[in-house]
Motif scaffolding. Structure first.
Motif: not given
Length: 355
Positions: A11-19, A41-47
């Motif tokens: 749910i964090a990957q789908i909703m919370h982080i992108p929001n 992976s997510l750190g690289n994806r979202y800088n």
């Protein structure tokens, strides 16, 4: 506003982080997850710089409390109590995914911690932030009498569809870590319903995560539930029916369950002498998949209307409300006290069913 995410699962990957990334006034300033591959992976994806990535929640809270404006806790529910208590003690404004905790005792502990702190403490019940739900609240202000309320929520197997919709990073965790986490969850579920029965505890585990949304939505519409008049579980607790009475005298039939169906079905229906209002929720993991309110009314003729908003995402509206509360510009609509009462009620459904 600098925000940290603690728990980077589905749910964090789908909703919370992108929001957090998409809202102009928000910055993803720290992230934490026990799986190093997820953080990388997510750190690289979202800088997110490496020094702002953590695998230990306590370390993130200790090192970043003075820098962050708030945290969003989306870890598994058995970890909520300890992490949220640490965040509140550090005077961090906190948004925690539902349910608030697994046991009523832990929920009471968090309510006390929130009352002793001077921060925003809010539970992420995103259904309450659906525009159609808010429209239903408005419609009910003009209704004098409710004949009956029906709440129905039966889950599909979402795991079959999510990989085709989202690019999720699956955690790489050791077997020992997973077993310890699962055992902690089992023990908390047993404590919640005072049982040694693994099957009963597993059913409570499912129902708590599943039906707390519906209980809280009903609470927002009709206030406190004052009595459980009947409860019956079948299929080892994975499908249940309960009759509930609210403080205003409204009576509700609640049906809640798990299934192997392809479709998800969740709705609230309110019948009055001259109209029917039905709020329908769609797939909970699909973004911008708004709830719909249908109204049928009339004594001499039938008039149908349908409110189906688009381009609004309840999770994002929820985050925006949390941020407004942090700034002192909003009111907490989903407080810890209500979430505590939701947990206590769901536990009571199971204890009453054993009488």
């Amino acid at each position: 506003m600098k925000l940290g995410i603690i728990g980077c699962g589905t749910i964090a990957q789908i909703m919370h982080i992108p929001n957090v990334v998409e809202i102009p006034d928000a910055t993803l300033a720290a992230m934490c997850d026990p799986a190093e591959n997820v953080i990388k992976s997510l750190g690289n994806r979202y800088n997110v710089p490496p020094e702002q990535r953590y695998t230990d929640p306590s370390q993130l809270i200790e090192e970043r409390a003075d820098d962050l404006d708030g945290v969003i806790v989306t870890t598994p529910m058995q970890t909520h109590a300890d992490i949220v208590e640490m965040a509140l003690a550090a005077e961090l404004d906190t948004l925690v995914e539902k349910p608030l905790a697994v046991t009523p005792a832990d929920a009471y502990r968090l309510v006390e911690a929130a009352e002793q702190s001077d921060v925003t403490a809010m539970v992420a019940y995103n259904r309450r932030f659906e525009l159609a739900y808010e429209r239903l609240v408005d419609e009910l202000t003009d209704i004098d009498h409710v004949d009956s309320v029906t709440a129905y929520a039966v889950d599909a197997d979402f795991s079959k569809s999510l990989p085709d919709i989202y690019d999720l990073v699956e955690p790489e965790l050791g077997a020992d870590f997973i077993e310890r986490s699962n055992e902690r969850r089992r023990e908390q579920s047993k404590q919640a319903v005072n049982t040694t029965d693994d099957e009963l505890a597993a059913a409570y585990d499912f129902q708590l995560e599943h039906v707390c949304h519906d209980i809280n939505a009903l609470r927002g519409l009709f206030g406190d539930i004052v009595s459980i008049d009947h409860v019956d579980f079948v299929r080892d607790g994975y499908f249940g029916t309960a009759h509930l009475t609210f403080e205003g005298g409204e009576r509700c039939v609640l049906q809640t369950g798990d299934s192997e169906r392809h479709w998800h079905e969740q709705f609230l229906r309110i019948d009055t002498p001259e109209q029917m209002l039905q709020l329908e929720f769609d797939h909970p993991f699909v973004k911008y998949n708004s709830a719909t309110l249908s109204i049928r009314k009339g004594r001499t003729e039938t008039i149908d209307s349908r409110f189906s908003p688009t381009r609004e995402e309840s999770f994002k509206r929820e985050l925006e409300q949390f941020m407004a509360c942090v700034r002192g510009e909003g009111e907490i609509q989903t407080p810890f006290t209500d979430a505590r009462d939701d947990i206590e009620l769901i536990a009571s459904l199971f204890t009453k069913s054993q009488e």
